[in-house]
Design a protein around this motif. Structure first.
Motif, PDB file in Angstrom:
ATOM      1  N   LEU A   1       0.829  -1.206   0.000  1.00  0.00           N
ATOM      2  CA  LEU A   1       0.000   0.000   0.000  1.00  0.00           C
ATOM      3  C   LEU A   1       0.866   1.260   0.000  1.00  0.00           C
ATOM      4  N   LEU A   2       1.985   1.217   0.740  1.00  0.00           N
ATOM      5  CA  LEU A   2       2.898   2.367   0.770  1.00  0.00           C
ATOM      6  C   LEU A   2       3.528   2.626  -0.596  1.00  0.00           C
ATOM      7  N   ALA A   3       3.704   1.568  -1.364  1.00  0.00           N
ATOM      8  CA  ALA A   3       4.367   1.702  -2.660  1.00  0.00           C
ATOM      9  C   ALA A   3       3.456   2.277  -3.736  1.00  0.00           C
ATOM     10  N   LYS A   4       2.158   2.396  -3.460  1.00  0.00           N
ATOM     11  CA  LYS A   4       1.237   2.940  -4.463  1.00  0.00           C
ATOM     12  C   LYS A   4       1.511   4.432  -4.674  1.00  0.00           C
ATOM     13  N   PRO A   5       1.374   4.902  -5.887  1.00  0.00           N
ATOM     14  CA  PRO A   5       1.726   6.308  -6.173  1.00  0.00           C
ATOM     15  C   PRO A   5       0.713   7.321  -5.658  1.00  0.00           C
ATOM     16  N   HIS A   6      -0.536   6.888  -5.467  1.00  0.00           N
ATOM     17  CA  HIS A   6      -1.548   7.828  -4.982  1.00  0.00           C
ATOM     18  C   HIS A   6      -2.617   7.069  -4.204  1.00  0.00           C
ATOM     19  N   GLY A   7      -3.435   7.824  -3.490  1.00  0.00           N
ATOM     20  CA  GLY A   7      -4.466   7.225  -2.650  1.00  0.00           C
ATOM     21  C   GLY A   7      -4.246   7.580  -1.187  1.00  0.00           C
ATOM     22  N   ILE A   8      -5.209   7.145  -0.347  1.00  0.00           N
ATOM     23  CA  ILE A   8      -5.143   7.428   1.091  1.00  0.00           C
ATOM     24  C   ILE A   8      -4.865   6.141   1.860  1.00  0.00           C
ATOM     25  N   LEU A   9      -3.906   6.208   2.776  1.00  0.00           N
ATOM     26  CA  LEU A   9      -3.621   5.103   3.687  1.00  0.00           C
ATOM     27  C   LEU A   9      -3.838   5.622   5.105  1.00  0.00           C
ATOM     28  N   LEU A  10      -4.796   5.030   5.811  1.00  0.00           N
ATOM     29  CA  LEU A  10      -5.164   5.505   7.142  1.00  0.00           C
ATOM     30  C   LEU A  10      -4.642   4.567   8.229  1.00  0.00           C
ATOM     31  N   VAL A  11      -4.244   5.146   9.349  1.00  0.00           N
ATOM     32  CA  VAL A  11      -3.886   4.372  10.551  1.00  0.00           C
ATOM     33  C   VAL A  11      -4.846   4.800  11.653  1.00  0.00           C
ATOM     34  N   THR A  12      -5.521   3.840  12.265  1.00  0.00           N
ATOM     35  CA  THR A  12      -6.548   4.171  13.260  1.00  0.00           C
ATOM     36  C   THR A  12      -6.239   3.507  14.605  1.00  0.00           C
ATOM     37  N   GLY A  13      -6.872   4.059  15.630  1.00  0.00           N
ATOM     38  CA  GLY A  13      -6.703   3.534  16.986  1.00  0.00           C
ATOM     39  C   GLY A  13      -6.936   4.648  17.981  1.00  0.00           C
ATOM     40  N   PRO A  14      -7.087   4.305  19.246  1.00  0.00           N
ATOM     41  CA  PRO A  14      -7.295   5.329  20.276  1.00  0.00           C
ATOM     42  C   PRO A  14      -6.008   6.114  20.553  1.00  0.00           C
ATOM     43  N   THR A  15      -6.124   7.147  21.371  1.00  0.00           N
ATOM     44  CA  THR A  15      -4.954   7.933  21.760  1.00  0.00           C
ATOM     45  C   THR A  15      -3.930   7.038  22.460  1.00  0.00           C
TER      46      THR A  15
END
Length: 575
Positions: free
Chosen positions: A318-332
């Protein structure tokens, strides 16, 4: 009575208005800036102490600078520790309690004159009391309180042919020494704050909490995500400790009614530490929290952050893709920002333009343009994003998607050829999709722009020195879901506790992850308006391991315990 007063001290007592002020002298000598002087005067009003002590307490000038300037101001000579006699002169009428309470140490007796070291030689009442009790002329010298304290604490040798007169028993016992330490009002506060901050290295703490209550200031540390009680600061030092921290963080020490945020950069035990400071007013005073940003301990490597090999390979894709959104989720506090930093460090900043917008910028990364938001001047996530699109970036990292405007701009950036990394506060990976919808992003835009969502938590890792094996029962294997990863009779490990882990059974933390990749079935479900539970189930059918399942694999591998996993993921309902 005035005829008996020593000549050296007479002008300082009778012409106090005419002599230059201590603060003015320090500013003239370049020891203190005018701005720091204003701060000290504000602190003096709050702490109710003499200016010299406040200046030292706040760390603005050294004790020696104040000592030399006071000597000049008062016309009183300085007596250093080397000038103190090994055995003080015996003077009838001098009580050890009086000497300790007023920071006085007898230096020399010469016929009808007594030389004394004093922390406050301008105190006319102490001088008069000394003169009346001894019947001698008193010549004061100014000395450091710490030097006087050490001198008074030295044991006095008892004459061999005389009975002890009780001097050493009454004055120099353990309680007396402790009393002397309490009297040193400024130096202990500085040492206390330094020791509180210094303990984070030994404890590996991520946060320091200073919480005021009736019985004093409670110091607590968060270690591996769990709060541990620390020392208790006496009520008389509570305001001073908080003021010391606020001054180090360049906060307004006179403002105690409103929350404030600041930052401290310091060096502790050879380590560079950044402390993010937050203060809020409470019923009993100001509560202060310091988030520890230890650059030396941060691992900007995805491989060392607990990723399973299959999850890591998909995340790297996913990091290697040239465009798009990569989200990281979780509590504080679940390590989202650290994961994003590790992802950025993996990208090639030499051949790509990388810009981040953060609040705050926690760590400075080489070769990456980092922007700190300032809502006070309207530099928000959204306004910064609109500007940086004109900076021709390849990759954009948004510290957090907090509102619909920021989310809309992130989506537009992804659709126009940028790779966007960001975080969201949701419990599951599927929940991030619904959160974007709640922020006003249309389903078809989500499916067109979002490549994947990584949800993560941090679990404590078992101490390698004391973890103990135990064979789980068949019932436990079934109820916990362990039967899918653990062969019958295979031992698991539990926390025990030893000196290495300070009795907790755990040392350090690692990540557990679930990675939702938007494939065609998932995109159709999003456009159809399916809810989070349905999207979650669909992702599992497509091969996604949940947070709980990833944690179970780490339990079987002996990395963590089942109890710790349940503590962190019991809200997921995946067991």
């Amino acid at each position: 009575m005035t005829t008996d007063a020593p000549v050296a001290i007479e002008p300082s007592l009778t012409n106090a208005v005419e002599r230059p002020r201590l603060g003015e002298l320090l500013v003239q000598q370049g020891k203190l800036s005018a701005r720091d002087m204003e701060r000290a005067l504000q602190a003096q009003q709050e702490l109710g102490n003499m200016l010299g002590r406040v200046l030292v307490q706040l760390g603005l000038v050294s004790e020696l600078d104040v000592l030399a300037t006071l000597s000049q101001q008062l016309g009183v000579p300085v007596a250093r520790a080397d000038d103190f006699p090994e055995v003080p002169p015996e003077v009838e009428g001098l009580l050890p309690e009086f000497l300790a309470a007023n920071q006085v140490y007898p230096l020399r007796l010469d016929v009808d004159q007594l030389d004394v070291a004093m922390a406050v030689p301008q105190d006319a009442f102490v001088l008069k009391a000394l003169r009346l009790s001894t019947g001698l002329n008193i010549r004061p010298f100014i000395s450091l309180e710490s030097d006087i304290e050490k001198a008074l604490a030295q044991p006095v040798p008892e004459p061999e042919d005389e009975q002890a007169d009780g001097f050493e028993d009454e004055g120099l016992g353990g309680d007396f020494v402790e009393h002397l330490k309490d009297l040193a009002s400024e130096a202990p506060v500085i040492r206390l704050v330094n020791s509180i901050i210094g303990r984070v290295i030994d404890l590996r703490a991520s946060d320091i909490h200073l919480e005021p209550f009736d019985d004093g200031l409670h110091v607590r540390y968060r270690v591996d995500g769990v709060i541990h009680a620390g020392e208790l600061v006496p009520p008389k030092h509570s305001a001073a400790v908080n003021s010391r921290v606020k001054l180090l963080a360049h906060l307004d020490i006179a403002e105690r009614r409103l929350p404030q945020d600041g930052r401290i950069k310091t060096r502790v035990k050879g380590r560079e530490l950044d402390l993010r400071v937050s203060t809020v007013p409470t019923v009993h005073g100001e509560s202060v929290v310091m988030r520890v940003l230890d650059r030396a301990s941060v691992r900007f490597s995805l491989e060392s952050m607990g990723f399973a090999s299959d999850t890591l390979s998909r995340f790297n894709a996913l990091l290697a893709k040239p465009h798009g959104i990569l989200l990281v989720t979780g509590p504080t506090g679940s390590g989202k920002t650290t994961t994003l930093y590790a992802a950025l460090s993996k990208l090639d900043s030499a051949t790509q333009k990388i810009i981040t917008v953060e609040d705050p910028v926690e760590y400075q990364l080489e070769g990456i343009n980092q922007i700190q938001v300032h809502p006070q001047i309207n530099l928000t996530f959204a306004s910064a994003l609109r500007s940086i699109l004109r900076q021709d970036p390849d990759i954009i990292m948004i510290g957090e998607m907090r509102d619909g405007e920021t989310a809309q701009i992130a989506v537009q950036s992804a659709l126009t050829g940028h790779l966007v990394l960001s975080t969201l506060h949701t419990n599951t990976a599927a929940g991030a999709v619904i959160r974007l919808k709640d922020m006003g992003v249309e389903g078809y835009l989500i499916t067109s722009s979002v490549n994947g969502v990584l949800a993560q938590r941090l679990v404590r890792t078992l101490c390698k020195h004391c973890k103990a094996p135990e064979v789980p029962s068949a019932e436990l294997l079934a109820t916990a879901g362990l039967h899918r990863f653990c062969a019958p009779g295979q031992p698991l490990y539990k926390a025990v506790g030893c000196d290495h882990c300070r009795g907790s059974g755990y040392q350090g933390r690692t990540g557990i992850h679930e990675l939702l990749v938007l494939d065609e079935p998932m995109r159709r479900a999003i456009v159809a308006g399916e809810d989070a539970s349905r999207l979650h189930a669909l992702a599992i059918q497509s091969g996604m391991l949940t947070l709980h399942d990833d944690g179970l694999r780490k339990v079987v591998a002996g990395v963590t315990s089942l109890d710790e996993l349940l503590r962190v993921t019991e809200d997921q309902g995946d067991a």
